[in-house]
Write a protein that holds these residues in place. Structure first.
Motif, mmCIF file in Angstrom:
data_model
loop_
_atom_site.group_PDB
_atom_site.id
_atom_site.type_symbol
_atom_site.label_atom_id
_atom_site.label_comp_id
_atom_site.label_asym_id
_atom_site.label_seq_id
_atom_site.Cartn_x
_atom_site.Cartn_y
_atom_site.Cartn_z
ATOM 1 N N PRO A 142 72.251 26.351 -72.743
ATOM 2 C CA PRO A 142 72.108 25.471 -73.063
ATOM 3 C C PRO A 142 71.391 25.788 -74.585
ATOM 4 N N PHE A 143 71.942 25.157 -75.539
ATOM 5 C CA PHE A 143 71.308 25.431 -77.142
ATOM 6 C C PHE A 143 70.954 23.803 -77.615
ATOM 7 N N ARG A 144 69.667 24.122 -78.498
ATOM 8 C CA ARG A 144 69.078 23.036 -78.919
ATOM 9 C C ARG A 144 69.824 22.661 -80.380
ATOM 10 N N GLN A 145 70.106 21.278 -80.487
ATOM 11 C CA GLN A 145 70.705 20.902 -81.775
ATOM 12 C C GLN A 145 69.971 19.851 -82.031
ATOM 13 N N GLY A 146 68.949 19.813 -82.979
ATOM 14 C CA GLY A 146 68.027 18.941 -83.180
ATOM 15 C C GLY A 146 67.220 18.419 -82.198
ATOM 16 N N TRP A 147 67.397 16.940 -81.628
ATOM 17 C CA TRP A 147 66.875 16.484 -80.719
ATOM 18 C C TRP A 147 67.572 16.631 -79.184
ATOM 19 N N VAL A 148 68.875 17.018 -79.240
ATOM 20 C CA VAL A 148 69.768 17.277 -78.418
ATOM 21 C C VAL A 148 70.085 18.498 -77.792
ATOM 22 N N THR A 149 70.074 19.009 -76.608
ATOM 23 C CA THR A 149 70.537 19.907 -75.919
ATOM 24 C C THR A 149 71.997 19.913 -75.549
ATOM 25 N N VAL A 150 72.641 21.156 -75.944
ATOM 26 C CA VAL A 150 74.016 20.959 -75.900
ATOM 27 C C VAL A 150 74.528 22.314 -75.216
ATOM 28 N N GLU A 151 75.190 22.279 -74.009
ATOM 29 C CA GLU A 151 75.674 23.704 -73.471
ATOM 30 C C GLU A 151 76.999 23.949 -73.996
ATOM 31 N N ARG A 152 76.954 25.354 -74.392
ATOM 32 C CA ARG A 152 78.118 25.892 -74.894
ATOM 33 C C ARG A 152 78.320 27.344 -74.235
ATOM 34 N N PRO A 153 79.580 27.773 -74.335
ATOM 35 C CA PRO A 153 79.842 29.159 -73.510
ATOM 36 C C PRO A 153 79.091 30.271 -74.320
ATOM 37 N N ALA A 154 78.466 31.164 -73.732
ATOM 38 C CA ALA A 154 77.925 32.329 -74.394
ATOM 39 C C ALA A 154 78.154 33.409 -73.440
ATOM 40 N N SER A 155 78.036 34.750 -74.203
ATOM 41 C CA SER A 155 77.979 35.988 -73.297
ATOM 42 C C SER A 155 76.406 36.307 -73.159
ATOM 43 N N VAL A 156 75.845 36.080 -72.051
ATOM 44 C CA VAL A 156 74.476 36.291 -71.725
ATOM 45 C C VAL A 156 74.252 37.510 -70.737
ATOM 46 N N CYS A 157 73.338 38.330 -71.098
ATOM 47 C CA CYS A 157 72.611 39.483 -69.942
ATOM 48 C C CYS A 157 71.909 38.608 -69.114
ATOM 49 N N ALA A 158 71.491 39.639 -68.162
ATOM 50 C CA ALA A 158 70.742 38.915 -66.766
ATOM 51 C C ALA A 158 69.004 38.136 -67.480
ATOM 52 N N ARG A 159 68.737 39.220 -68.182
ATOM 53 C CA ARG A 159 67.274 39.268 -68.675
ATOM 54 C C ARG A 159 67.144 38.002 -69.646
ATOM 55 N N CYS A 160 68.197 37.792 -70.435
ATOM 56 C CA CYS A 160 68.280 36.518 -71.389
ATOM 57 C C CYS A 160 68.453 35.079 -70.617
ATOM 58 N N TRP A 161 69.203 35.356 -69.482
ATOM 59 C CA TRP A 161 69.620 34.322 -68.842
ATOM 60 C C TRP A 161 68.190 33.675 -67.983
ATOM 61 N N ASP A 162 67.714 34.759 -67.519
ATOM 62 C CA ASP A 162 66.335 34.290 -66.715
ATOM 63 C C ASP A 162 65.230 33.511 -67.588
ATOM 64 N N ARG A 163 65.244 34.058 -68.887
ATOM 65 C CA ARG A 163 64.244 33.566 -69.836
ATOM 66 C C ARG A 163 64.560 32.139 -70.007
ATOM 67 N N ARG A 164 65.535 31.391 -69.924
ATOM 68 C CA ARG A 164 65.712 30.021 -70.218
ATOM 69 C C ARG A 164 64.821 29.215 -69.472
ATOM 70 N N LYS A 165 64.519 29.360 -68.291
ATOM 71 C CA LYS A 165 63.589 28.880 -67.180
ATOM 72 C C LYS A 165 62.151 28.714 -67.904
ATOM 73 N N ILE A 166 61.859 29.836 -68.686
ATOM 74 C CA ILE A 166 60.382 29.559 -69.217
ATOM 75 C C ILE A 166 60.438 28.640 -70.411
ATOM 76 N N TRP A 167 61.290 28.947 -71.187
ATOM 77 C CA TRP A 167 61.475 28.386 -72.583
ATOM 78 C C TRP A 167 62.022 26.749 -72.574
ATOM 79 N N ARG A 168 62.528 26.434 -71.493
ATOM 80 C CA ARG A 168 63.113 25.142 -71.230
ATOM 81 C C ARG A 168 62.287 24.073 -71.796
ATOM 82 N N GLY A 169 62.567 23.174 -72.762
ATOM 83 C CA GLY A 169 61.745 22.462 -73.242
ATOM 84 C C GLY A 169 60.791 22.678 -74.077
ATOM 85 N N ALA A 170 60.994 23.834 -74.602
ATOM 86 C CA ALA A 170 59.895 24.387 -75.411
ATOM 87 C C ALA A 170 59.789 23.677 -76.780
#
Length: 136
Positions: free
Chosen positions: A108-136
């Motif tokens: 999930p990436f933020r584009q202005g007020w909207v969250t858009v899901e795009r494909p990305a290469s992600v390591c496990a640590r960065c993947w786990d961080r999204r739970k903490i920062w979601r809705g930040a």
């Protein structure tokens, strides 16, 4: 001290009413000295659970990125104890990893007020961080 501002932390029926000294960099709420979790320079964090988690994650993540960079400079995968030959880059932390430690995911990436899901290469640590920062 913030002139005319009161601390906005506490429970629904037990809101703190002390004079505010800072504004939280994460939630934007004014808070008093008693509700200060961290303050240094221009960074001030209140004691709410979400804000504490974000501050702690940021400190740990900076340490993680330094360790990954050190391993990458030696030609190794960013994960401790893994073999050499990092061939893939994490889209978020920019660390280099072997194929076992990076996955293509819909992130999930933020584009202005909207969250858009795009494909990305992600390591496990960065993947786990999204739970903490979601809705930040």
């Amino acid at each position: 001290m913030l002139v005319g501002q009161r601390c906005r932390l506490g429970g629904r029926f037990s809101r703190c009413n002390s004079p505010a000294e800072e504004t939280c960099v994460y939630c934007g709420k004014p808070f008093c000295a008693r509700h200060t979790y961290y303050r240094e320079g221009h960074e001030a964090v209140c004691t709410s659970a979400r804000c504490r988690a974000k501050r702690d994650d940021l400190v740990a993540y900076q340490s993680y990125r330094r360790a990954v960079l050190t391993r990458n400079q030696a030609g190794l995968c960013g994960i401790e104890g893994c073999t050499p030959h990092p061939a893939h880059e994490c889209s978020l932390c920019r660390g280099h990893f072997c194929s076992l430690h990076v996955r293509e995911r819909m992130y999930p990436f933020r584009q202005g007020w909207v969250t858009v899901e795009r494909p990305a290469s992600v390591c496990a640590r960065c993947w786990d961080r999204r739970k903490i920062w979601r809705g930040a």
